[in-house]
Design an enzyme around this catalytic site. Structure first.
Site, PDB file in Angstrom:
ATOM      1  N   ASP A  26      23.909  34.907  10.196  1.00  0.00           N
ATOM      2  CA  ASP A  26      24.675  33.918  10.947  1.00  0.00           C
ATOM      3  C   ASP A  26      23.700  32.761  11.138  1.00  0.00           C
ATOM      4  O   ASP A  26      22.778  32.853  11.951  1.00  0.00           O
ATOM      5  CB  ASP A  26      25.125  34.475  12.296  1.00  0.00           C
ATOM      6  CG  ASP A  26      25.923  33.448  13.089  1.00  0.00           C
ATOM      7  OD1 ASP A  26      25.828  32.248  12.774  1.00  0.00           O
ATOM      8  OD2 ASP A  26      26.622  33.846  14.030  1.00  0.00           O
ATOM      9  N   HIS A  27      23.898  31.703  10.372  1.00  0.00           N
ATOM     10  CA  HIS A  27      22.836  30.690  10.306  1.00  0.00           C
ATOM     11  C   HIS A  27      22.597  30.017  11.657  1.00  0.00           C
ATOM     12  O   HIS A  27      21.551  29.408  11.870  1.00  0.00           O
ATOM     13  CB  HIS A  27      23.122  29.656   9.210  1.00  0.00           C
ATOM     14  CG  HIS A  27      24.221  28.708   9.540  1.00  0.00           C
ATOM     15  ND1 HIS A  27      25.529  28.958   9.238  1.00  0.00           N
ATOM     16  CD2 HIS A  27      24.202  27.518  10.170  1.00  0.00           C
ATOM     17  CE1 HIS A  27      26.270  27.954   9.662  1.00  0.00           C
ATOM     18  NE2 HIS A  27      25.489  27.057  10.235  1.00  0.00           N
TER      19      HIS A  27
ATOM     20  N   LYS B 183      18.792  28.422  14.100  1.00  0.00           N
ATOM     21  CA  LYS B 183      18.577  27.088  14.676  1.00  0.00           C
ATOM     22  C   LYS B 183      17.561  27.161  15.815  1.00  0.00           C
ATOM     23  O   LYS B 183      17.599  28.078  16.625  1.00  0.00           O
ATOM     24  CB  LYS B 183      19.899  26.522  15.196  1.00  0.00           C
ATOM     25  CG  LYS B 183      20.845  26.067  14.090  1.00  0.00           C
ATOM     26  CD  LYS B 183      22.116  25.516  14.681  1.00  0.00           C
ATOM     27  CE  LYS B 183      23.083  25.068  13.606  1.00  0.00           C
ATOM     28  NZ  LYS B 183      22.692  23.800  12.977  1.00  0.00           N
TER      29      LYS B 183
ATOM     30  N   GLU C 229      34.034  19.703  16.533  1.00  0.00           N
ATOM     31  CA  GLU C 229      33.776  18.944  15.301  1.00  0.00           C
ATOM     32  C   GLU C 229      34.695  17.733  15.281  1.00  0.00           C
ATOM     33  O   GLU C 229      35.844  17.818  15.718  1.00  0.00           O
ATOM     34  CB  GLU C 229      34.045  19.810  14.077  1.00  0.00           C
ATOM     35  CG  GLU C 229      33.069  20.948  13.929  1.00  0.00           C
ATOM     36  CD  GLU C 229      33.366  21.760  12.673  1.00  0.00           C
ATOM     37  OE1 GLU C 229      32.717  21.493  11.659  1.00  0.00           O
ATOM     38  OE2 GLU C 229      34.226  22.635  12.730  1.00  0.00           O
TER      39      GLU C 229
ATOM     40  N   ASP D  51      36.417  31.384  12.170  1.00  0.00           N
ATOM     41  CA  ASP D  51      35.414  30.493  11.589  1.00  0.00           C
ATOM     42  C   ASP D  51      34.213  30.299  12.520  1.00  0.00           C
ATOM     43  O   ASP D  51      33.068  30.292  12.068  1.00  0.00           O
ATOM     44  CB  ASP D  51      36.056  29.131  11.290  1.00  0.00           C
ATOM     45  CG  ASP D  51      35.158  28.240  10.438  1.00  0.00           C
ATOM     46  OD1 ASP D  51      34.517  28.768   9.525  1.00  0.00           O
ATOM     47  OD2 ASP D  51      35.103  27.026  10.703  1.00  0.00           O
TER      48      ASP D  51
ATOM     49  N   HIS E 226      29.391  32.541  15.599  1.00  0.00           N
ATOM     50  CA  HIS E 226      28.429  31.656  16.264  1.00  0.00           C
ATOM     51  C   HIS E 226      28.582  31.648  17.790  1.00  0.00           C
ATOM     52  O   HIS E 226      27.611  31.773  18.528  1.00  0.00           O
ATOM     53  CB  HIS E 226      28.604  30.209  15.797  1.00  0.00           C
ATOM     54  CG  HIS E 226      28.554  30.035  14.316  1.00  0.00           C
ATOM     55  ND1 HIS E 226      27.794  30.825  13.505  1.00  0.00           N
ATOM     56  CD2 HIS E 226      29.159  29.133  13.507  1.00  0.00           C
ATOM     57  CE1 HIS E 226      27.944  30.419  12.254  1.00  0.00           C
ATOM     58  NE2 HIS E 226      28.766  29.407  12.231  1.00  0.00           N
TER      59      HIS E 226
ATOM     60  N   LYS F  17      38.596  21.378  15.420  1.00  0.00           N
ATOM     61  CA  LYS F  17      38.327  20.343  14.425  1.00  0.00           C
ATOM     62  C   LYS F  17      39.041  19.062  14.842  1.00  0.00           C
ATOM     63  O   LYS F  17      39.995  19.104  15.613  1.00  0.00           O
ATOM     64  CB  LYS F  17      38.819  20.805  13.053  1.00  0.00           C
ATOM     65  CG  LYS F  17      37.951  21.913  12.477  1.00  0.00           C
ATOM     66  CD  LYS F  17      38.166  22.087  11.008  1.00  0.00           C
ATOM     67  CE  LYS F  17      37.158  23.060  10.425  1.00  0.00           C
ATOM     68  NZ  LYS F  17      35.797  22.510  10.349  1.00  0.00           N
TER      69      LYS F  17
ATOM     70  N   LYS G 265      31.425  15.231  17.748  1.00  0.00           N
ATOM     71  CA  LYS G 265      30.772  16.429  17.231  1.00  0.00           C
ATOM     72  C   LYS G 265      29.710  16.861  18.234  1.00  0.00           C
ATOM     73  O   LYS G 265      28.749  16.123  18.483  1.00  0.00           O
ATOM     74  CB  LYS G 265      30.127  16.117  15.883  1.00  0.00           C
ATOM     75  CG  LYS G 265      29.324  17.277  15.332  1.00  0.00           C
ATOM     76  CD  LYS G 265      28.674  16.912  14.024  1.00  0.00           C
ATOM     77  CE  LYS G 265      27.775  18.064  13.599  1.00  0.00           C
ATOM     78  NZ  LYS G 265      27.378  18.007  12.221  1.00  0.00           N
TER      79      LYS G 265
END
Lengths: 513, 351
Positions: free
Chosen positions: A202-203, A207, A241, A260, A265, A365, A370
């Protein structure tokens, strides 16, 4: 002089002490889906940056696997182009040449035995050149339906382990489509690999700000005393976003905002924010604590879903001064689509520390801005001696952790407005990475790829954790799926989201985007 | 990059500090998204005639610019202070933009003894302060030692490594020392640590027979520090090195568990300062060489049975600008292995 030599007998490497960059065992990295968007935009540039900084192991070989028929040279040329386009550092031609010189390509469908035979052959060639076993990392950057197939084929081809070296498998998100599919996928992967070999990515966890959440909580005595139900009124986690689906209707129609961003996240952020301090910053200890938080979130009963979750879709509107279409008008989206582009939830962590504190999550979205942030709002002071005449008055303290775009932390405080009267207004104490550190934050993928090569799973998701994550949102997905008649609320593009989401807050307000 | 400038002749520290505060206040009032960087102060003392060159080097550190740089340029016969304060900033790309301040103060030799009274009011308070005095000016350094946290030195800059080692050790008593000569060895230390991390090679680590370090003729201090690092990490007892038949090389040995490790430092012809190569040979015939090459290092391994393998270890050269930038960055970190390496290096130095 310190005598260290005895440690060599114990297997410790005495030369490692004091180094920022720890050794990585020589490695061959295999990317399945090597011609895909993720590989070209993120993975290959991340590998180049690691090479540029001298962070790759002394021997590093790369193998791309994908369906398109092409030569090694063509793959190398495409990789070069992507790295030159997307790398955060300007490529050094000699380093890039060196990286690509050890890059090979194996074409074929993932169900073909010949792919795995070709892979085995290429890995053996690299190992013969090295004169010793290379660690093997299989990075699955493919459509999720191929994950079990590839894992199974790797096992059948005898590639699940290698003598005198380690084999690991990195699996991109989404890991499953719902709880049942996640369980099935776990079972299929774990039928071939041991859990210790599996790195579910999970990128977000790569961070810097996400990791800084732990630093903030566990290296400052300031926060821990108030980090509980006695002082915290509510927590809001936002991942907003300003863009739409950007031509990804094929993916997004089947996913939606809940899958998503929330399932992975945002719930990861929640678990890091709410977990107990781990005894050590070590993979399983950390993941044990995160799991306890996730297991303390009681999934909603079907009848409760509508009162704790809101979904919506963006309608036509104006974003950044430009008129944009609504979700249902986007190319590839069904005109009667019920896929949510906005999701907001109210969750409770039912344990001693957090009982009664609502955790509000929202993502969407085409919102006005953002921003990804966590806002922790403290309870108001019990008694106020100041009158608020002529000022906005005293407001509850907030601790804001911004994940993007400007990584940092701010704390709001009440302060006296200069002048003869005792008037108060909130002011911010700010910490920004950009002003407080000299170095650039590395890309999350650089950190995570390096961790996978080093065998450090701290920032990856464990099997029980992934099932707990799905377990929380599965009832919501089911309820939304079964509801085929009610109107999906619409919110104008460029707005702060649907009005319906206000109801979740029970008298509180969403933080302004 | 935009900038705001203030300048004054025959000025004083209070006026300079007021001007800096005003530059920040005005720019922040004009654009609230601009915030001053608050990482560290860098104080630099230079000969005025070399001010431009040092300024260029500082510009070369790129993103590792200090938050506030105070450059004191020493000019013969000067008795008054002239100053220029420049605040640079990028227009914000996100919600914030970062401002950095550079102050140049022209000072005279008379000012050096009490330079702290000029610099202290001008630095940003509460931040770590780094001092770099590439042209000596010991009097000024002594004056500032009580108020700095980190001393940036370059042991390669002194002709005699013994003097460099003594000086670095003295400074270590007052401040944390970041030595550019040590930083030139960083990639080599990382690669050696990595090379000996492999289980098969680890066994050889306790049986090293020879260590050869190849270096730029002006980087003997780097070579000695790398050798000192090996000694301190592996528990070798260093002995004084001696000149090796002219040509600037040194040779000698260290003791390891009653065995001898032969040591050679060899100057080589190379353009960049720093190290050029390292060869480690084990008692049983194994050897590993790492040599500077395009795109990283060339690794050459010879096994006990004489089989040889050659490969490229990837990594881009940081260049001297990168080394100085790394020096600034390292001011915020602490490396526990420099002191022991320096101790060992000092014991290698001929008296």
């Amino acid at each position: 002089m310190t005598v260290i030599v005895e440690q060599t007998e114990l297997g410790e490497n005495p030369l490692v002490e004091g180094l920022e960059r720890l050794p990585v065992h020589p490695t061959a990295l295999v990317i399945f889906g090597a011609t895909g968007d993720l590989a070209h935009r993120k993975l290959l540039p991340a590998l180049y940056n690691l090479a540029h900084e001298g962070a790759l192991p002394e021997r590093f070989d790369l193998i791309g696997v994908a369906r398109s028929e092409q030569s090694h040279e063509q793959f190398q040329a495409d990789a070069r182009e992507s790295i030159e386009r997307f790398s955060r550092t300007k490529p050094d031609p000699d380093v890039l040449r060196g990286l690509l010189a050890n890059t090979r390509y194996v074409p074929g469908s993932f169900d073909q035995d010949s792919v795995y035979e070709g892979l085995e052959r290429t890995l053996r060639e690299f190992e013969e050149q090295a004169g010793h076993g290379l660690n093997r990392i299989f990075y699955l950057s493919t459509a999720p339906q191929f994950f079990p197939l590839i894992a199974g084929k790797l096992g059948a081809a005898g590639l699940r382990e290698v003598e005198h070296a380690d084999t690991r498998i990195v699996i991109e998100k989404p890991f499953g489509y719902d709880l049942a599919s996640a369980r099935k996928l776990n079972a299929e992967v774990l039928d071939v690999f041991e859990e210790e070999q599996v790195y579910r990515i999970d990128h977000y966890l790569g961070k810097e700000t996400v990791q800084n959440l732990m630093a903030l909580r566990f290296s400052n005595a300031l926060f821990e005393p108030v980090w509980n139900r006695n002082f915290i009124d509510n927590v809001q986690i936002t991942a907003a976003e300003d863009i739409g689906i950007e031509g990804r209707a094929g993916y997004y129609e089947g996913a939606g905002a809940l899958r998503d961003l929330v399932q992975n996240h945002m719930l990861q952020l929640l678990s890091l924010l709410a977990m107990e301090p781990p005894a050590a910053f070590e993979a399983n200890r950390l993941r044990d604590e995160k799991l306890k938080v996730l297991e303390a979130i009681v999934p909603p009963a079907p009848a409760d879903v509508n009162s704790m979750a809101v979904r919506a879709q963006y309608a036509a509107g104006v974003s950044g001064g430009v008129s944009v279409p609504g979700y249902r008008e986007e190319e590839g989206v069904a005109p009667d689509s019920r896929t949510e582009t906005y999701a907001a939830l109210r969750l409770h962590v039912s344990n001693w520390r957090w009982a009664g504190v609502p955790f509000y999550l929202r993502t969407g979205k085409r919102l006005s801005k953002k921003v990804t942030e966590i806002a922790v709002t403290l309870k108001p002071v019990p008694h106020l001696a100041f009158q608020s005449t002529g000022s906005v008055g005293v407001q509850a303290n907030q601790i804001i952790l911004t994940v993007q775009p400007d990584e940092g932390v701010s704390v709001s405080l009440g302060a006296k407005i200069p002048g003869p009267r005792m008037r108060i207004r909130p002011v911010n104490m700010e910490f920004r990475y950009g002003t407080s550190f000299l170095s650039q934050s590395p890309e999350a993928y650089e950190r995570l790829i390096l961790d996978a090569m080093r065998g450090d799973a701290t920032l990856f998701t464990r099997n029980d954790e992934i099932e707990a994550l799905w377990g929380i949102i599965d009832p919501i997905l089911t309820a939304w799926h079964e509801d085929t008649t009610s109107e999906i609320p619409q919110y104008p593009s460029g707005s702060a989201g649907p009005v319906d989401a206000e109801a979740l807050l029970q008298g509180r307000q969403w933080r302004r985007l | 990059m935009s900038e705001d400038v203030w300048a004054a002749q025959d000025t004083n520290p209070d006026a300079i500090e007021t001007a800096l505060r005003e530059l920040i206040r005005e720019r922040h009032a004009a654009n609230e998204a601009l915030a001053p960087a608050r990482v560290l102060n860098l104080v630099v003392i230079v000969e005025r005639e070399w001010k431009g060159e040092i300024a260029n080097r500082l510009e070369g550190v790129g993103r590792y610019q200090a938050s506030r740089t105070v450059l004191c340029a020493v000019e013969d016969n000067r008795t008054t202070l002239d100053a220029v304060a420049v605040m640079t900033y990028d227009e914000p790309s996100g919600s914030i933009g970062v401002m950095r301040e550079q102050v140049e103060i022209d000072v005279g030799p008379e000012h050096l003894r009490n330079l702290d009274t000029i610099v202290d009011p001008v630095i940003a308070p509460e931040l770590p302060t780094v001092l770099w005095s590439p042209h000596g000016h010991d009097e000024a350094v002594q004056s500032l030692l009580h108020m700095i946290d980190v001393m940036l030195v370059d042991s390669d800059g002194l002709l005699d490594p013994a003097t460099a080692a003594v000086r670095a050790k003295q400074l270590l008593e007052h401040a944390y020392v970041v030595d550019l000569a040590w930083l030139r060895t960083t990639p080599w230390r990382e690669r050696l640590a990595s090379a000996w991390d492999l289980p098969d090679r680890r066994q050889v680590l306790a049986r090293i027979a020879e260590l050869t370090v190849r270096h730029h003729p002006g980087s003997r201090a780097s070579a000695m520090l790398l050798t000192g690092w090996m000694c301190s990490r592996l528990g070798w007892e260093p002995a004084r090195l001696r000149p090796n038949n002219g040509g600037g090389g040194m040779c000698g040995s260290a003791r390891r568990d009653g065995h001898e490790v032969t040591i050679a430092l060899e100057p080589i012809d190379q353009e960049s300062p720093g190290l050029g190569g390292v060869t480690v040979t084990g008692e049983l015939g194994f050897s590993l060489s790492l040599d500077r090459a395009t795109g990283g290092l060339c690794a050459r391994e010879r096994s006990r049975d004489g089989e040889e393998r050659v490969w490229q270890v990837l990594g881009a050269s940081r260049g001297e600008g990168g080394i100085l930038g790394e020096g600034v960055r390292q001011a915020l970190l602490r490396d526990p292995t420099y002191g022991p390496a320096l101790d060992a290096a000092q014991r290698f130095c001929p008296s």
